[in-house]
Design a protein around this motif. Structure first.
Motif, short mmCIF file in Angstrom:
data_model
loop_
_atom_site.label_atom_id
_atom_site.label_comp_id
_atom_site.label_asym_id
_atom_site.label_seq_id
_atom_site.Cartn_x
_atom_site.Cartn_y
_atom_site.Cartn_z
N UNK A 1 -9.70 -32.15 -23.28
CA UNK A 1 -9.71 -30.70 -23.25
C UNK A 1 -10.09 -30.22 -21.85
N UNK A 2 -9.21 -29.45 -21.21
CA UNK A 2 -9.54 -28.96 -19.87
C UNK A 2 -10.50 -27.78 -19.92
N UNK A 3 -11.08 -27.47 -18.78
CA UNK A 3 -11.90 -26.26 -18.68
C UNK A 3 -11.01 -25.03 -18.78
N UNK B 1 1.65 -41.80 -13.22
CA UNK B 1 3.06 -41.70 -13.59
C UNK B 1 3.44 -40.28 -13.94
N UNK B 2 4.06 -40.12 -15.12
CA UNK B 2 4.49 -38.78 -15.56
C UNK B 2 3.34 -37.95 -16.10
N UNK B 3 2.18 -38.54 -16.28
CA UNK B 3 1.03 -37.83 -16.85
C UNK B 3 0.26 -37.03 -15.81
N UNK B 4 0.97 -36.30 -14.99
CA UNK B 4 0.32 -35.48 -13.97
C UNK B 4 0.00 -34.11 -14.54
N UNK B 5 -1.02 -33.47 -13.96
CA UNK B 5 -1.35 -32.10 -14.33
C UNK B 5 -1.62 -31.93 -15.82
N UNK B 6 -1.12 -30.83 -16.37
CA UNK B 6 -1.39 -30.50 -17.78
C UNK B 6 -0.89 -31.57 -18.73
N UNK B 7 0.18 -32.26 -18.38
CA UNK B 7 0.73 -33.31 -19.23
C UNK B 7 -0.29 -34.44 -19.41
N UNK C 1 -2.61 -12.65 -12.16
CA UNK C 1 -2.20 -14.00 -11.82
C UNK C 1 -2.63 -14.99 -12.87
N UNK C 2 -1.99 -16.12 -12.88
CA UNK C 2 -2.30 -17.18 -13.82
C UNK C 2 -2.46 -18.49 -13.06
N UNK C 3 -3.26 -19.37 -13.60
CA UNK C 3 -3.51 -20.65 -12.93
C UNK C 3 -2.24 -21.48 -12.81
N UNK C 4 -1.95 -21.96 -11.61
CA UNK C 4 -0.79 -22.83 -11.43
C UNK C 4 -1.14 -24.30 -11.67
N UNK C 5 -2.40 -24.55 -12.02
CA UNK C 5 -2.87 -25.92 -12.24
C UNK C 5 -3.79 -25.92 -13.46
N UNK C 6 -4.06 -27.10 -13.98
CA UNK C 6 -5.04 -27.28 -15.06
C UNK C 6 -6.35 -27.70 -14.42
N UNK C 7 -7.44 -27.05 -14.83
CA UNK C 7 -8.76 -27.35 -14.27
C UNK C 7 -9.57 -28.20 -15.24
N UNK C 8 -10.08 -29.34 -14.78
CA UNK C 8 -10.88 -30.21 -15.66
C UNK C 8 -12.30 -29.68 -15.80
N UNK C 9 -12.95 -30.08 -16.89
CA UNK C 9 -14.38 -29.77 -17.04
C UNK C 9 -15.18 -30.64 -16.07
N UNK C 10 -14.76 -31.88 -15.96
CA UNK C 10 -15.38 -32.82 -15.02
C UNK C 10 -14.27 -33.43 -14.18
N UNK D 1 -7.39 -25.95 -4.85
CA UNK D 1 -7.18 -26.92 -5.92
C UNK D 1 -8.33 -26.78 -6.93
N UNK D 2 -8.17 -27.35 -8.12
CA UNK D 2 -9.22 -27.27 -9.13
C UNK D 2 -10.53 -27.88 -8.64
N UNK D 3 -11.62 -27.28 -9.08
CA UNK D 3 -12.96 -27.74 -8.73
C UNK D 3 -13.81 -27.84 -9.99
N UNK D 4 -14.86 -28.63 -9.94
CA UNK D 4 -15.84 -28.63 -11.02
C UNK D 4 -16.66 -27.35 -10.91
N UNK D 5 -17.01 -26.79 -12.05
CA UNK D 5 -17.79 -25.55 -12.08
C UNK D 5 -19.03 -25.77 -12.95
N UNK D 6 -20.01 -26.55 -12.46
CA UNK D 6 -21.17 -26.87 -13.29
C UNK D 6 -22.02 -25.64 -13.63
#
Length: 160
Positions: A108-110, A94-100, A61-70, A22-27
Motif C-alpha cells: 500500500x503506497x502513501x 522489470x515491468x513492475x515499475x512505479x504504481x504497477x 494537479x495530480x501526482x505523476x508518481x506513486x509515493x511509498x510510505x517507506x 521525486x517521491x520522498x519519505x514523509x515521516x
C-alpha cells in the motif's frame, strides 16, 4: 526540520510546501495538516504556490508518481541490484515499475499515482468504454466520463 517546526507551532496550522522532483519519505506526515507539492514549477512557481495557499485558485494537479510510505517499499529500491560497474544501472524490477510494482507486490503506497486534492468537489458519471476494431493488428479503445463540479468553489479536475 518539519517535525521541529510542527512541534513549535503546537497545533497551529502548518502547510508544508515540497519542491522535490521525486517521491520522498514523509515521516512527519501525521504532524502536519496540509502538504502542497510544487515540483517542476518553473519561474512562476512561487506565484502559483501563493495562489493555492491564499485560496485564489484551487489546486488541480495530480501526482505523476506513486509515493511509498517507506523508501524500501518502492519497487526500484526493493529490487535494486548493486552493480560494481560505474555508469551502469540495473533495473531488476522489470515491468513492475512505479504504481504497477506496488500493486503486483501488494504494497500500500502513501499516495497512489494520480492522487491529489482540491478546494471543491466533483461528481463523475456516465462512465463509458468502447473497444474499437483493430487497425494494422492493433486493438484500440476509448473511454469517456462526464464530470461536474459539485462544490461551491471554482476548480479543475484531471480524471485519471
Amino acid at each position: 526540520l518539519v517535525e521541529r517546526v510542527a512541534a513549535a507551532l503546537d497545533g497551529r496550522p502548518l502547510v508544508v510546501v515540497l519542491n522535490v522532483g521525486s517521491p520522498k519519505e514523509l515521516p512527519w506526515l501525521d504532524q502536519v495538516p496540509a502538504i502542497v507539492l510544487a515540483h517542476f514549477g518553473g519561474q512562476e512557481m512561487s506565484m502559483a504556490v501563493a495562489d493555492v495557499l491564499l485560496g485564489t485558485c484551487s489546486p488541480a494537479g495530480r501526482l505523476p508518481t506513486t509515493w511509498p510510505k517507506r523508501l524500501e517499499d518502492s519497487p526500484a529500491v526493493a529490487t535494486a541490484a548493486v552493480d560494481p560497474r560505474p555508469g551502469e544501472a540495473i533495473y531488476s524490477e522489470g515491468f513492475n515499475v512505479g504504481h504497477r510494482g506496488f500493486t503486483d507486490n501488494a504494497v500500500e503506497p502513501q499516495f497512489p499515482f494520480g492522487y491529489g486534492l482540491s478546494y471543491t468537489s466533483f461528481v463523475y458519471s456516465e462512465f463509458r468504454t468502447e473497444l474499437l476494431s483493430g487497425v494494422d493488428c492493433e486493438t484500440r479503445a476509448t473511454a469517456s466520463v462526464q464530470l461536474r463540479n459539485s462544490g461551491t468553489r471554482a476548480g479543475a479536475e484531471v480524471p485519471q
